[in-house]
Design a protein around this motif. Structure first.
Motif, mmCIF file in Angstrom:
data_model
loop_
_atom_site.group_PDB
_atom_site.id
_atom_site.type_symbol
_atom_site.label_atom_id
_atom_site.label_comp_id
_atom_site.label_asym_id
_atom_site.label_seq_id
_atom_site.Cartn_x
_atom_site.Cartn_y
_atom_site.Cartn_z
ATOM 1 N N MET A 1 0.035 42.644 36.326
ATOM 2 C CA MET A 1 0.320 42.502 37.701
ATOM 3 C C MET A 1 -1.032 43.096 38.394
ATOM 4 N N ILE A 2 -1.602 43.998 37.631
ATOM 5 C CA ILE A 2 -2.628 44.795 38.477
ATOM 6 C C ILE A 2 -3.731 44.997 37.404
ATOM 7 N N GLU A 3 -5.020 44.664 37.404
ATOM 8 C CA GLU A 3 -6.087 44.944 36.471
ATOM 9 C C GLU A 3 -7.188 45.606 37.072
ATOM 10 N N VAL A 4 -7.452 46.826 37.014
ATOM 11 C CA VAL A 4 -8.565 47.521 37.715
ATOM 12 C C VAL A 4 -9.513 47.759 36.441
ATOM 13 N N GLY B 1 13.471 43.949 39.692
ATOM 14 C CA GLY B 1 11.999 43.833 38.787
ATOM 15 C C GLY B 1 10.845 43.917 39.497
ATOM 16 N N THR B 2 10.932 44.435 40.756
ATOM 17 C CA THR B 2 9.759 44.541 41.531
ATOM 18 C C THR B 2 8.828 45.684 41.120
ATOM 19 N N GLU C 1 6.388 40.466 44.899
ATOM 20 C CA GLU C 1 6.252 41.066 43.355
ATOM 21 C C GLU C 1 6.045 42.361 43.069
ATOM 22 N N LEU C 2 5.089 42.935 44.108
ATOM 23 C CA LEU C 2 4.433 44.253 43.869
ATOM 24 C C LEU C 2 4.647 44.888 45.161
ATOM 25 N N LEU C 3 5.132 46.047 45.195
ATOM 26 C CA LEU C 3 5.324 46.849 46.477
ATOM 27 C C LEU C 3 4.245 48.183 46.123
ATOM 28 N N VAL C 4 3.356 48.387 47.195
ATOM 29 C CA VAL C 4 2.336 49.535 46.970
ATOM 30 C C VAL C 4 2.609 50.392 48.196
ATOM 31 N N ALA D 1 1.488 46.725 34.242
ATOM 32 C CA ALA D 1 2.487 45.530 34.091
ATOM 33 C C ALA D 1 3.411 45.211 35.062
ATOM 34 N N ALA D 2 3.808 43.981 34.915
ATOM 35 C CA ALA D 2 5.061 43.658 35.764
ATOM 36 C C ALA D 2 6.117 44.389 35.611
#
Ligand SMILES: Nc1ncnc2c1ncn2[C@@H]1O[C@H](COP(=O)(O)OP(=O)(O)OP(=O)(O)O)[C@@H](O)[C@H]1O
Ligand SMILES: [Mg+2]
Lengths: 319, 267
Positions: A1-4, A197-198, A166-169, A38-39
């Motif tokens: 989901m996030i790649e840094v 699954g968020t 899908e993603l909550l920041v 990951a998700a």
């Protein structure tokens, strides 16, 4: 989901250096960090003030362009594809509202629905659900400027979730909330993560959030990741003394025993610090055999002690 | 494009709805706007009480120039004027939240606080336009008639580009609102009068450097059947859309560059 990947951000800061002269210095707010999320994960992003948490989040959401490095969020490059990304993620800055100041909360949420192009029927169902879970019912028709901090924060959370991201920041979502509001928000986030699954990434200074919510924590300090792993392993890897509290029968000079030292005394009560590599049972036995003890208790370090230690020493314990 | 217009209307509508909570103040502000804009007309009338011509143009012609520039400017101001607040958003860090939404920040800031009072300026300017048209001594060919809406639209387009440019400038200089205003409001003011009154050098500058001559001056020379004081070929009378397009490209580049440089705030 996030790649840094090796991401850095430095700010040009102008300082006054003399009457007219200004010097321009670069502040490395984020200094080549790498991680992936990951998700479905629930990650806490911790660090002392000025560590670079908000800066990271602003890069993840496309507000800031990284000075170097590569970021992918939901497969997109945030800075270049900011608008496309905005449709897929939800963001809440605890310090700042995304709601329209003069509009009632309900209108704000309707406007958000239009902006994200959510179907009316889908929106109605979702709003009903959010209203119930976040307990918005009593202030849906109040203008945002009249809401209390806790109410506004819950409204902001709802606004960030209208489009089912899908993603909550979340950047400090529990700042300034009372115990009840905190509990509501935490229960809500847990449910969101487990049932829908968020993926959730949150920064906080409230370690209660971390203990109750996060399975994984990342710690950033001076722009560098100093820890990334489970909460459990964090406790194990960071050396923090346990505390032995001894109630003697009467006041006495500080207890002398191998492997521990007295850190505080108060009448007959004494506090002894036991480093993590010393067997606590042996210390307890030694104290009990040599002193007349009324009561004795061992306190395991809390997450607070662990974090305090980590912030102070900044032990790099990267796996 | 259609989507952008739809979003614009939606956002502006929501702001209007919240302004409608205070109907009395809304009407008052609309009237004040209308009255204060009409005072300009009085100024022109007083001027013509002393001289029959201004820069070689009659009263009706000056009213024509004044109102075409005014229409373009007011329309641009109504639709995009609030982008001048960009600097405030940058300073306070509220641009962050704007950037989090899946809609162009330009649209969001342009519709901010959208209020019917903004329409106040259109009433006197529109009236003056109609009066000027009835009094003009012009042989109305189909082409001349067709040029009328096109010149207002061209001017509007140029002003849009200037507004975005002067807003983008605030990315570099956060308190650059005043400097930016001098282009937009200053441009609106300059083009109200026949550009010939400023002299040939200024006129050259307004053609080649800051191309305000294409807001209304060049097309108006065609409508009023006047020779160009600079002797430019007839092509220039119709060049406004090209100039507007070029300015828009410039504005878009500046805006994008500015967003990339945006540093947000520390908290
Ligand atoms: N817009 C900016 N311009 C200049 N410097 C900045 C800017 N934003 C952040 N900084 C600097 O970058 C560093 C990291 O700031 P950041 O806001 O990311 O910290 P943080 O971890 O979120 O802290 P806090 O817990 O206090 O919110 C700080 O030294 C800060 O002064
Ligand atoms: Mg922060």
């Amino acid at each position: 989901m996030i790649e840094v990947d090796e991401v850095a951000k430095s700010f040009a800061v102008r300082r006054r250096a003399g009457l007219l002269r200004r010097s321009r210095t670069l502040v490395d707010a984020v200094d080549r960090i790498s991680f992936t999320v990951a998700a479905g994960e629930f990650v806490g992003y911790l660090g002392p003030n000025g560590a670079g948490k908000s800066t990271t989040i602003k890069m993840l959401t496309g507000i800031l362009t990284p000075s170097s490095g590569r970021i992918r969020v939901a497969g997109l490059d945030p800075a270049r594809q900011r608008t496309a990304l905005a449709r897929r993620i939800g963001v809440v800055f605890g310090q700042r509202t995304t709601l329209w100041w003069d509009l009632p909360l309900r209108d704000s949420l309707t406007l958000v629905r239009h902006l994200y192009r959510v179907e009316r029927s889908v929106h109605r169902a979702r709003l009903a659900e959010l209203t119930e879970l976040l307990d918005l019912g009593s202030f849906l028709d109040t203008p945002v400027r009249q809401l209390s901090l806790g109410q506004r924060m819950r409204g902001d959370l709802a606004a960030a979730l209208v489009h089912d991201p899908e993603l909550l920041v979340l950047d400090e979502p529990t700042i300034g909330l009372d115990v009840i509001s905190k509990a509501t928000v935490r229960a809500f986030l847990t449910r969101l993560n487990e049932e829908q699954g968020t993926t959730i990434l949150l920064t906080t200074h409230d370690l209660g959030d971390v203990e109750r919510l996060c399975r994984r924590v990342m710690v950033i300090d001076h722009g560098q990741l100093t820890y990334d792993g489970s909460v459990q392993r964090l406790r194990e890897t960071v050396d923090v003394d346990r505390l032995l509290i001894v109630d003697l029968a009467a006041s006495a000079p500080p207890i002398e025993v191998d492997g521990a030292r007295v850190v505080r005394t108060d009448g007959p009560r004494q506090w002894l610090a036991i480093p993590s590599d010393v067997n606590a049972a042996a210390v307890v036995a030694a104290v009990a055999s040599r002193y007349e003890v009324e009561d004795i208790s061992l306190r395991e370090p809390g997450i607070e002690d662990v974090i305090t230690r980590l912030y102070r020493t900044g032990v790099p314990t990267r796996s | 494009m259609v989507e952008a217009v739809r979003t614009y209307v939606l956002l502006a509508g929501t702001w209007m709805r919240s302004a409608a909570q205070y109907p009395a103040s809304m009407v008052m502000l609309l009237l004040t706007q209308a009255v204060s804009s009409s005072l300009d007309l009085v100024a022109i009338l007083i001027m013509f009480a002393h001289t029959p011509r201004l820069g070689g143009f009659s009263l009706a012609e000056v009213m024509f120039l004044y109102s075409t520039s005014g229409l373009s400017f007011s329309l641009a101001d109504i639709t995009l004027g609030t982008v001048e607040r960009l600097g405030e958003h940058i300073r306070k860090g509220t641009l962050d939240t704007v950037l989090l939404r899946p809609v162009s920040p330009l649209l969001q800031i342009a519709t901010e606080d959208f209020n019917p009072r903004r329409l106040g300026k259109l009433i006197p300017t529109g009236t003056m336009f109609v009066v000027a048209l009835t009094r003009l001594d012009v042989h109305w060919t189909p082409v001349r008639v067709a040029v009328l809406p096109l010149m207002v639209a061209g001017g509007l387009w140029i002003f849009w580009a200037l507004w975005v440019l002067s807003a983008a400038w605030q990315f570099a200089v956060v308190d650059g609102k005043q400097a930016g205003n001098s282009i937009t409001y200053g441009g609106g003011f300059l083009t109200q009068y026949p550009l010939s009154i400023y002299g040939r050098d200024v006129l050259r500058g307004l053609t080649w450097v800051l191309p305000l001559a294409f807001v209304n001056w060049e097309p108006a020379l065609y409508v009023l059947d006047r020779p160009d004081p600079l002797g430019l070929p007839v092509f220039f009378r119709f060049a406004s859309p090209l100039v507007a397009a070029a300015l828009s490209v410039l504005a878009a580049l500046a805006w994008r560059g500015g967003l990339r440089r945006y540093q947000s705030t520390g908290s």
